[in-house]
Design an enzyme around this catalytic site. Sequence first.
Site, mmCIF file in Angstrom:
data_model
loop_
_atom_site.group_PDB
_atom_site.id
_atom_site.type_symbol
_atom_site.label_atom_id
_atom_site.label_comp_id
_atom_site.label_asym_id
_atom_site.label_seq_id
_atom_site.Cartn_x
_atom_site.Cartn_y
_atom_site.Cartn_z
ATOM 1 N N ARG A 1 -12.813 -17.827 11.630
ATOM 2 C CA ARG A 1 -13.715 -18.958 11.799
ATOM 3 C C ARG A 1 -15.133 -18.504 11.462
ATOM 4 N NH1 ARG A 1 -11.610 -23.327 13.727
ATOM 5 N NH2 ARG A 1 -13.667 -24.177 14.146
ATOM 6 N N ASP B 1 -20.793 -29.727 0.228
ATOM 7 C CA ASP B 1 -20.222 -29.276 1.497
ATOM 8 C C ASP B 1 -18.716 -29.188 1.275
ATOM 9 O OD1 ASP B 1 -19.366 -28.772 4.023
ATOM 10 O OD2 ASP B 1 -20.507 -30.367 4.996
ATOM 11 N N TYR C 1 -24.626 -4.141 16.193
ATOM 12 C CA TYR C 1 -25.742 -5.059 15.974
ATOM 13 C C TYR C 1 -26.319 -4.765 14.597
ATOM 14 C CZ TYR C 1 -28.823 -8.446 18.262
ATOM 15 O OH TYR C 1 -29.461 -9.592 18.655
ATOM 16 N N LYS D 1 -9.804 -22.817 7.719
ATOM 17 C CA LYS D 1 -9.088 -23.917 7.061
ATOM 18 C C LYS D 1 -8.085 -23.358 6.045
ATOM 19 C CE LYS D 1 -12.748 -27.317 7.882
ATOM 20 N NZ LYS D 1 -13.840 -26.494 8.425
ATOM 21 N N THR E 1 -16.642 -23.254 4.884
ATOM 22 C CA THR E 1 -16.102 -22.450 5.971
ATOM 23 C C THR E 1 -15.165 -21.410 5.377
ATOM 24 O OG1 THR E 1 -14.296 -24.031 6.279
ATOM 25 C CG2 THR E 1 -16.236 -24.304 7.681
ATOM 26 N N GLU F 1 -28.817 -6.928 12.484
ATOM 27 C CA GLU F 1 -29.748 -7.940 11.964
ATOM 28 C C GLU F 1 -30.240 -7.516 10.587
ATOM 29 O OE1 GLU F 1 -32.059 -10.207 15.564
ATOM 30 O OE2 GLU F 1 -32.824 -8.271 14.927
#
Length: 426
Positions: free
Chosen positions: A254, A219, A73, A248, A245, A75
């Site tokens: 991903r 984008d 974890y 692709k 992303t 954050e």
Amino acid sequence: MPVTTPAAPAPVSASHAVLPQDFDALRREDPEIADVLLGEVRRQSGTLQLIAAENFTSPAVLAALGSPLANKYAEGYPGARHHGGCEHADAAERLAIQRARALFGAEHANVQPHSGSSAVLAAYAALLRPGDTVLAMGLPYGGHLTHGAPGNFSGRWFEFVGYGVDPDSGLIDYGRVRSLARARQPKAIVCGSISYPRHPDYEAFREIADEVGAYLIADAAHPMGLIAGGAAPSPVPYADVVCATTHKVLRGPRGGMILCGAELAERIDRAVFPFTQGGAQMHTIAAKAVAFGEAATPAYTRYAHRVVTHARVLAAGLEAEGFEVTTGGTDTHIVVADPAPLGVDGRTARERLAAAGMVLDTCALPYPDARGIRLGTAAVTTQGMDEADMARLAALFGAAVRETGDAAHLRSEVRELAERNPPYPG
């Protein structure tokens, strides 16, 4: 003249990386999920993956995804976490940031977005307020859900104005974009699409944005891998924020990322965490670092250019088979084609192709109430296929959509082509 292309990169190897290292333990503990994983391996190995948004990662990327960083974890950001024990997580994220900045020539990179949509959400959160007007490619012309779809946060929170393409050429009408910008005075202009097969003119978009005092958001989810390999122009010098992303064509896990200038860095980081996301997925960030490192190699540059060459060969082959290819071809990994001249619509064509083992999508076409097929050459190029294979693919497309010949024989031909070029040999 024949097209000359770089030598094909070696196909992704090391079959042991296809399944988890402890797969035998998984099979003992949860045979149902083990069967699901085996079924997906068989599906990917026995069919052709032509979805424009998909690719095969390297074994190294898969190894990072299955690493102990999945347990951590973390954050916050490197050096400023909300949890202890983050020294190795920090090292992984710093590497990912450094490699992304170097690969794309950006002053700042945020590698925490969980997806491309998460990256766009954070960009909007950093630059806009609810009710602001945004100019983006209309959904019927290839705009993404985050470009104003009514059921998406973008369509609910902002006033989107859609621009389209010239009905004859299928190309973006920049004069129309300028007219809409002058009339509607948007706070931001978004350039990018899920099915536009040509390079956007980022300089023209920048000029329009400057004329009306708007932010320019690129984008670049689809072309980002081509940009990394020098096979497509970069929006980084022109856009205020670039969203993308990491899968692709880029062949990473991903996920998403955001690039921007130093003046927007703090706003972007705060928009990602704590505004739109919580803890970072550190195993995915480590895998992004691996992919960025791979994309900085000469082999990847050759791969990216070969992806485009393959798309052009396939587009020409589909035209010869009777499909109508939008814009008359492609500059990217994407080919969009209308099967109507063959007597079927896009959905029917997709179903017939799927039955033959060729997996792809449908998409909107740039004229009313029409859908075509959208395919990409990133995954089959990763597998090591060549231009002759692309020509053969076009012929298989024609036979499948027309339903000519023996269906079992056609499926066998597709399977043979897939098995001759396995994504993970062995």
